[in-house]
Design an enzyme around this catalytic site. Structure first.
Site, short mmCIF file in Angstrom:
data_model
loop_
_atom_site.label_atom_id
_atom_site.label_comp_id
_atom_site.label_asym_id
_atom_site.label_seq_id
_atom_site.Cartn_x
_atom_site.Cartn_y
_atom_site.Cartn_z
N GLU A 29 22.43 -12.82 47.33
CA GLU A 29 21.50 -13.53 46.44
C GLU A 29 22.11 -14.82 45.90
O GLU A 29 23.31 -15.01 45.91
CB GLU A 29 21.11 -12.64 45.27
CG GLU A 29 22.24 -11.84 44.66
CD GLU A 29 23.44 -12.61 44.21
OE1 GLU A 29 23.24 -13.61 43.49
OE2 GLU A 29 24.58 -12.22 44.56
N GLY A 51 28.96 -13.76 45.30
CA GLY A 51 27.58 -13.49 45.66
C GLY A 51 27.24 -14.10 47.01
O GLY A 51 28.12 -14.23 47.87
N GLU A 52 25.96 -14.44 47.22
CA GLU A 52 25.47 -15.04 48.46
C GLU A 52 25.51 -14.08 49.64
O GLU A 52 25.18 -14.46 50.77
CB GLU A 52 26.28 -16.29 48.87
CG GLU A 52 26.37 -17.39 47.85
CD GLU A 52 27.24 -18.57 48.34
OE1 GLU A 52 27.67 -18.56 49.50
OE2 GLU A 52 27.48 -19.48 47.53
N GLY A 53 25.98 -12.86 49.43
CA GLY A 53 26.19 -11.94 50.55
C GLY A 53 27.55 -12.12 51.19
O GLY A 53 27.82 -11.55 52.26
#
Lengths: 349, 349
Positions: free
Chosen positions: B175, B317-319
């Site tokens: 995300e 984050g961001e995967g």
């Protein structure tokens, strides 16, 4: 006697490299250990300007294999012959280390420095640098002579230089040798001065009674030992093994060659422990790849202030921890080289 | 109202699969967590015979992005506009998740479910499924309405089904949304019933004073909340965010589709926490990829009895945790499919 000239890594450019890392499009420090790893690699590679990229060239994974006389005492649940069979398995391509080096595009090299038995020559990825067919039983006598130990270290040096000649700048080390957790445990005990009980583990799968017996045998071996000198290399020649001695030589030479040195589990770490006693600068080049499930490993790592990348309960040896962790090393290099800069992102559009 | 039909994974073949793993040329259990992972994947894929191989097909990494009204309270050191800028960065290919998905050959898809601002349409790897431009400030009112929450879950379902239609059977979720550790912390607090202080962390880098202020604001938000129902989805719509709701829908649908679900850090795990409250069978399909440096994550994972693959202090984050851990998932599949059998090795030659 070997002489190594390992240059401690440059900290002169730490600020400049840190600036590159901090200016990536992410919160400061948000890539955690990957940032530390990128800094280490940049320092090893002597990065001098923000434009200079990091490189991982022709990554190698070397498995040194040898037999152990101590197996006569029943310190392993597997028969000594499994060393030979597993080297055949490496040559045939079906072992775990074959799978993981194929997956991650690492050059696998299996080096026989002391296996009982012969292998077909000219097999790809196999090199015969055999010093002798297995060690003596160190319960009763030295595992090898001092010249044999130096010859084993030379084999390691040869391999590290051979890889460097092919441009390789990142090299992982693993081993195969039924009985070699016994050598590693004694080396750990003698160098760290931790009680032998904390150094001895299940190896390939001893039960509790087996571990007690192994501990008693190794205690007795230390008590029996008639060594007058107590330098790390004296311990190494007395308690073996040939593949550990080869790793010691290879790790020191790889560091001297300014290669990134990937360290596998308990046995490979015992080689790094010996190497670091000879020249602690070797640790500047080391990436400890995983914490082994083998009992003594966590404490051995603590002694070297090492924090490995992975902790997956693996305890297979062969360099499998290095090969499975290698993509994380690649991730560190990739973010350093490829991520955009915060200063570009936040600039007025 | 959404209905999911997630089939708990088959344990019927556990013994047969375990036999395959035990017969590999290694000591029993010596590949540790890789063996557990191979077993999980084999059970998800319904392996019925020792000959059947495991497959990882067209791996996807989906980043859901949205803005958060709670940022008006100063809960993040970064301005809310950074959400927009980072999505531009994803589209431009320069963010950490671009680097790591390129490295590991994962298909990246960025999905705007609620960013303030518009992006060029028809950009590769970008999908606009915007529900609304950011959430309301949940200090004073619900972040979104119940229909908006269901629409966000629908966006996630659409994405999971779209990937499945392309043959994908392994999908990671991450995300982007400045302020979203606040939503995740409150969801964790309300579902696990742990004190809010244990759920709130530094996010993108708050100092101690900032964490105290954030904790006070989130406590006040919970106190102000006028919710009559206390189902997980009520909490989700009240405290947001849109990207978390999208992940909840996507994770449940992916599990229903029998896909392996890779879970990133604190915020993605909060989505899995909500999803597991709706149907705990979703956890059978989950691989928790890393333990975030964000304070509450370890306890949130404990609540789900989850043991992630990596612990590298990452908190981006961001995967990114999924993408960096993905090669380990590949290693589990590779050893299962490719390693030779002990019974062949030990057979008389």
């Amino acid at each position: 006697m070997h002489k190594f000239k390992i240059q401690p890594i440059s900290t002169g450019y730490k600020e400049a490299i840190g600036g590159v890392i901090e200016n990536k499009t992410k919160p400061v420090g948000a890539l955690g250990r990957l940032e530390e790893l990128a800094l280490q690699i940049a320092q090893i590679q002597g990065v001098e300007s923000p434009e200079q990229v990091l490189e991982l060239i022709n990554p190698h994974l070397v498995v040194f294999a040898a037999d152990h006389g101590i197996t006569a005492e029943g310190v392993s649940p597997y028969p000594a012959e499994v060393t030979y069979l597993m080297v055949q398995n490496f040559i045939g391509g079906g072992a775990a280390i074959n799978v993981f080096t194929r997956q991650n595009n690492m050059q696998l090299l299996v080096v026989d420095v002391g296996v009982k038995g012969d292998f077909a020559e000219n097999t790809p990825h196999f090199l015969k640098l055999k010093i002798r067919k297995g060690t003596e039983n160190f319960l009763h006598q030295a595992a090898m002579s001092t010249p044999e130990m130096h010859a084993a270290m030379d084999a390691g040096i040869t391999v590290a230089n051979g890889a460097a000649a092919k441009g390789c700048n990142v090299i992982g080390f693993g081993e195969m040798g039924i009985g070699n957790t016994s050598s590693a445990a004694v080396l750990m005990h003698l160098i760290t001065k931790l009680p032998i009980e904390l150094c001895v583990g299940r190896g390939t799968g001893l039960d509790d009674a087996g571990v007690l017996k192994k501990t008693a045998i190794l205690s007795q071996a230390v008590a029996n030992c008639t060594l007058k000198n107590t330098e790390p290399l004296d311990f190494l020649s007395y308690f073996g093994g040939l593949e550990i001695a080869a790793m010691v030589g290879a790790m020191l030479q790889a560091a001297q060659n300014k290669m990134l040195v990937l360290v596998d589990g308990f046995i490979a770490s015992s080689a790094m422990l010996v190497a670091s006693e000879i020249d602690s600068a070797v640790l500047d080049y080391a990436v400890f790849c995983h914490t082994s499930g083998e009992k003594g490993h966590a404490r051995m790592l603590e002694h070297m202030h090492a924090r490995p990348l992975l902790d997956l309960g693996m305890r297979l040896g062969e360099g499998t921890g290095c090969a499975v962790a290698y993509p994380i090393v690649q991730s560190a290099v990739a973010f350093y080289n490829e991520m955009s800069k915060m200063s570009d992102l936040m600039a007025p559009r």
